[in-house]
Design an enzyme around this catalytic site. Structure first.
Site, PDB file in Angstrom:
ATOM      1  N   ARG A 140       1.050  -1.592  -0.731  1.00  0.00           N
ATOM      2  CA  ARG A 140       0.382  -0.335  -0.025  1.00  0.00           C
ATOM      3  C   ARG A 140       0.496   1.098  -0.253  1.00  0.00           C
ATOM      4  O   ARG A 140      -0.071   2.582  -0.141  1.00  0.00           O
ATOM      5  CB  ARG A 140      -1.055   0.051   0.983  1.00  0.00           C
ATOM      6  CG  ARG A 140      -2.110  -0.838   1.165  1.00  0.00           C
ATOM      7  CD  ARG A 140      -3.008  -1.069   1.966  1.00  0.00           C
ATOM      8  NE  ARG A 140      -2.362  -1.417   3.157  1.00  0.00           N
ATOM      9  CZ  ARG A 140      -2.213  -2.559   3.851  1.00  0.00           C
ATOM     10  NH1 ARG A 140      -3.028  -3.331   2.902  1.00  0.00           N
ATOM     11  NH2 ARG A 140      -1.960  -2.746   5.141  1.00  0.00           N
TER      12      ARG A 140
ATOM     13  N   GLU B   3       3.045  -5.469  13.400  1.00  0.00           N
ATOM     14  CA  GLU B   3       1.568  -5.528  14.411  1.00  0.00           C
ATOM     15  C   GLU B   3       0.984  -7.074  14.176  1.00  0.00           C
ATOM     16  O   GLU B   3       0.600  -7.753  15.324  1.00  0.00           O
ATOM     17  CB  GLU B   3       0.436  -4.609  14.154  1.00  0.00           C
ATOM     18  CG  GLU B   3      -0.786  -3.920  15.365  1.00  0.00           C
ATOM     19  CD  GLU B   3      -1.414  -3.387  14.823  1.00  0.00           C
ATOM     20  OE1 GLU B   3      -1.710  -2.447  13.387  1.00  0.00           O
ATOM     21  OE2 GLU B   3      -2.525  -3.250  15.466  1.00  0.00           O
TER      22      GLU B   3
HETATM   23  P1  AMP Z   1       4.669  -1.346  11.887  1.00  0.00           P
HETATM   24  O1  AMP Z   1       5.166  -2.033  10.631  1.00  0.00           O
HETATM   25  O2  AMP Z   1       3.335  -2.275  12.604  1.00  0.00           O
HETATM   26  O3  AMP Z   1       4.095   0.276  12.073  1.00  0.00           O
HETATM   27  O4  AMP Z   1       3.438  -1.818  10.165  1.00  0.00           O
HETATM   28  C1  AMP Z   1       2.860  -0.957   9.577  1.00  0.00           C
HETATM   29  C2  AMP Z   1       2.012  -1.874   7.970  1.00  0.00           C
HETATM   30  O5  AMP Z   1       1.248  -2.464   8.267  1.00  0.00           O
HETATM   31  C3  AMP Z   1       2.015  -1.216   6.853  1.00  0.00           C
HETATM   32  O6  AMP Z   1       2.618  -1.369   5.631  1.00  0.00           O
HETATM   33  C4  AMP Z   1       0.928  -0.924   6.913  1.00  0.00           C
HETATM   34  O7  AMP Z   1      -0.363  -1.151   5.746  1.00  0.00           O
HETATM   35  C5  AMP Z   1      -0.147  -2.398   8.260  1.00  0.00           C
HETATM   36  N1  AMP Z   1      -0.589  -1.944   9.014  1.00  0.00           N
HETATM   37  C6  AMP Z   1      -0.234  -2.248  10.446  1.00  0.00           C
HETATM   38  N2  AMP Z   1      -1.579  -2.207  11.426  1.00  0.00           N
HETATM   39  C7  AMP Z   1      -2.314  -1.843  10.485  1.00  0.00           C
HETATM   40  C8  AMP Z   1      -3.657  -1.852  10.767  1.00  0.00           C
HETATM   41  N3  AMP Z   1      -4.407  -0.765  12.119  1.00  0.00           N
HETATM   42  N4  AMP Z   1      -4.641  -1.165   9.568  1.00  0.00           N
HETATM   43  C9  AMP Z   1      -4.424  -1.075   8.232  1.00  0.00           C
HETATM   44  N5  AMP Z   1      -2.935  -1.428   8.161  1.00  0.00           N
HETATM   45  C10 AMP Z   1      -2.221  -1.692   8.573  1.00  0.00           C
END
Ligand code: AMP
Length: 171
Positions: A59, A96
């Protein structure tokens, strides 16, 4: 007129129970809102003087590519393991929900080049941190990280100390 925040759809328990997924497709469907998001990212990121914009699969590509065009910068995809055909650098990260490895072509960034990193959403910061590591392995200088959405309760900024962070919407 609906604000950008009004156009983000919350999907509970996707892709796993307990995750409130921020669905950006409803914003992307709206031509004026999509343009507004790119306009706002452009205004915030132009001062960084980046010559490359890294988009994080998948995305992140949606925002990074038009932003690179607006800024007169090149676009670099940071991709999941095994998708890039030429020689790569790699970094592992925790999401996450789950873990993953991100890769970038070794010839994507020149030493000393100013690089902006773009993704749709900042959660724990693990994905962005890994992308920063890729840029730095190649000798690039990360001048900023930009997101449409930041989930502030996950404190992703703590994983990105000393870096310039921009987020259009915070939850
Ligand atoms: P992080 O590495 O934990 O910062 O996660 C970010 C990545 O995971 C991004 O590429 C987001 O597209 C996806 N992501 C994580 N949590 C969500 C969420 N609650 N809703 C949508 N996308 C998420």
């Amino acid at each position: 007129m609906a604000t950008l925040a009004d156009l983000i759809r919350d999907i509970p328990d996707f892709p796993k129970e307990g995750i409130l997924f921020k669905d950006i497709t409803t914003l992307l469907h709206d031509a004026a809102a999509f343009r507004q998001a790119i306009d706002e990212l452009e205004a915030r990121c132009r001062p960084y003087g980046a010559t490359k914009v890294v988009g994080i699969e998948s995305r992140g590509f949606i925002f990074a590519a038009p932003l690179a065009d607006r800024l007169g910068a090149g676009f670099v995809p940071a991709r999941k393991l095994g998708r890039l055909p030429a020689e790569t650098v790699r970094a592992e990260y925790a999401l996450e929900y789950g873990t993953n490895t991100v890769e970038m072509h070794r010839d994507a960034i020149d030493p000393g080049e100013r690089v902006l990193i773009v993704d749709d959403l900042l959660a724990t910061g693990g994905t962005c941190r890994a992308s920063i590591d890729l840029v730095e392995q190649l000798g690039g200088v990360v001048v900023g990280c930009a997101f449409l959405i930041e989930l502030t309760f996950l404190d992703g900024r703590a994983a990105l100390p000393g870096y310039e962070i921009q987020a259009l919407l915070s939850y």
